[in-house]
Design an enzyme around this catalytic site. Structure first.
Site, PDB file in Angstrom:
ATOM      1  N   LYS A   1     -18.869  -7.471 -22.045  1.00 48.48           N
ATOM      2  CA  LYS A   1     -17.626  -6.410 -22.203  1.00 48.48           C
ATOM      3  C   LYS A   1     -18.300  -5.213 -22.777  1.00 48.48           C
ATOM      4  O   LYS A   1     -18.917  -5.280 -23.420  1.00 48.48           O
ATOM      5  CB  LYS A   1     -16.510  -7.149 -22.795  1.00 48.48           C
TER       6      LYS A   1
ATOM      7  N   ALA B   1     -25.919  -9.767 -30.565  1.00 48.21           N
ATOM      8  CA  ALA B   1     -25.464  -9.160 -31.399  1.00 48.21           C
ATOM      9  C   ALA B   1     -25.624  -7.534 -31.344  1.00 48.21           C
ATOM     10  O   ALA B   1     -26.378  -6.753 -31.970  1.00 48.21           O
ATOM     11  CB  ALA B   1     -26.329  -9.328 -32.994  1.00 48.21           C
ATOM     12  N   ALA B   2     -25.387  -7.294 -29.933  1.00 43.93           N
ATOM     13  CA  ALA B   2     -25.517  -6.001 -29.529  1.00 43.93           C
ATOM     14  C   ALA B   2     -24.281  -5.335 -29.107  1.00 43.93           C
ATOM     15  O   ALA B   2     -24.085  -3.942 -28.580  1.00 43.93           O
ATOM     16  CB  ALA B   2     -26.083  -6.153 -28.046  1.00 43.93           C
ATOM     17  N   GLY B   3     -22.928  -5.683 -29.510  1.00 42.20           N
ATOM     18  CA  GLY B   3     -21.754  -4.916 -29.062  1.00 42.20           C
ATOM     19  C   GLY B   3     -21.223  -5.325 -27.798  1.00 42.20           C
ATOM     20  O   GLY B   3     -20.199  -4.836 -27.254  1.00 42.20           O
TER      21      GLY B   3
ATOM     22  N   GLY C   1     -21.442 -11.027 -26.107  1.00 38.77           N
ATOM     23  CA  GLY C   1     -22.221 -12.103 -25.526  1.00 38.77           C
ATOM     24  C   GLY C   1     -21.855 -13.489 -25.948  1.00 38.77           C
ATOM     25  O   GLY C   1     -21.462 -14.197 -25.058  1.00 38.77           O
TER      26      GLY C   1
ATOM     27  N   ASP D   1     -12.693 -11.516 -29.843  1.00 43.36           N
ATOM     28  CA  ASP D   1     -12.901 -10.871 -28.445  1.00 43.36           C
ATOM     29  C   ASP D   1     -12.772 -11.951 -27.514  1.00 43.36           C
ATOM     30  O   ASP D   1     -12.744 -11.860 -26.388  1.00 43.36           O
ATOM     31  CB  ASP D   1     -14.184 -10.477 -28.244  1.00 43.36           C
TER      32      ASP D   1
END
Ligand code: ATP
Length: 287
Positions: free
Chosen positions: A11, A96-98, A101, A136
């Site tokens: 997302k 950990a990428a925003g 995942g 999320d």
């Protein structure tokens, strides 16, 4: 059923506004999220009684810290399931990428396991379990486009804009979300509410108009800590993207592409400068 493979889409946050810090340590936010074609996949295989999770990336934990393990445990308890399962996660979404995942893997596990164990998919009931996994996760049960309020877990579905071209650039370091919220200073005055203007731009699938209303308040923190993220935004702008914004707490930056050709310009310009660059498209809700 012996095997089942389900997708867990990434997302992006088109808008992320932080309203206030709450007593429980979370923040009240207002966010508009959209899912992408970029996705992990989960393969479910029957086992007699035990629960096993494996992953093709060694830096992702496969014990109780993994949201897939937590999702399977919650679902088994909720529906009193005794059967076991092996879930293999194939990661394509950077960690950990925003890009949500881990949350999406958790959501896909909830829906996938219902199908696998012949439990009728009751989204209202699953929402409750999803919210226990993370803020999320409720959105990622269905995906598409939605406004999220509260911790981002109260979902109001919007008409999605599937098929918009996006470029994602991840500089290769992890950004822990709690650290970013901890360093956030809330402004005394609130910015103009662009969310109502964004909605018609999305339903008209107009990348230029959508670009005008993109906003992420967490950029104030992450861009200061990691100037490289600002640099990525500048490079994307110079390449001709309609607009570029950091997703979630970062560090991934997405750029709205006016055409796939601009994506090719970005790929050529950035070459192998960053470990993860991907051209993808927005998607509608999952079936
Ligand atoms: P958020 O914005 O919710 O923090 P994110 O997209 O920035 O999410 P994720 O990729 O979900 O980050 O990873 C955050 C942490 O969650 C990782 O450090 C990892 O240890 C843990 N995690 C738990 N389950 C998973 C999973 N299935 N895949 C990846 N990471 C997971």
């Amino acid at each position: 059923m012996k095997h089942l493979t389900v997708k867990a889409p990434a997302k992006i946050n088109l808008v992320l506004e932080v309203l206030k810090r709450r007593k429980d340590g979370y923040h009240d936010i207002r966010t508009v999220m959209h899912t992408l074609e970029l996705a992990d996949s989960l393969t479910l295989t029957a086992r007699r009684t035990d629960l096993v999770v494996s992953c093709d990336r060694t830096d992702v934990p496969t014990d109780e810290r993994n949201l897939v393990v937590k999702a399977a445990q919650l679902l088994r308890a909720e529906y009193k399931v005794e059967q076991g399962v092996h879930i293999h996660i194939q990661k394509r979404i950077p960690v950990a990428a925003g890009l949500g995942g881990g949350s999406s893997d958790g959501a896909a596990a909830l829906v996938g396991l219902c199908r696998f164990w012949n439990i009728p998919v009751d989204y209202e009931r699953l929402q409750g379990l999803a919210a226990q996994l993370g803020s999320d996760v409720p959105f990622l049960l269905r995906g598409g486009c939605a406004l999220g309020t509260g911790r981002g877990d109260r979902i109001f579905p919007w008409q999605a804009a599937p098929g918009l071209w996006m470029v994602l650039v991840n500089p290769g370091f992890a950004v822990p979300t709690p650290l970013i919220y901890k360093n956030l200073k809330l402004p005394l005055t609130r910015r103009k509410n662009y969310i109502t203007l964004l909605r018609p731009a999305i339903s008209k699938k107009n990348p230029e108009k959508i670009g005008e209303y993109l906003y992420n308040q967490l950029e104030t923190v992450t861009l200061k800590m990691h100037p490289e993220v600002r640099r990525i935004k500048e490079i994307l702008a110079a390449c001709g993207v309609s607009a570029a914004l950091m997703s979630g707490s970062g560090p991934t930056v997405f750029g709205l592409l006016p055409s796939p050709e601009v994506g090719r310009v970005v790929l050529k310009t950035l070459g192998s400068r960053y470990p993860f660059i991907c051209i993808t498209r927005t998607t509608g809700p999952l079936d």
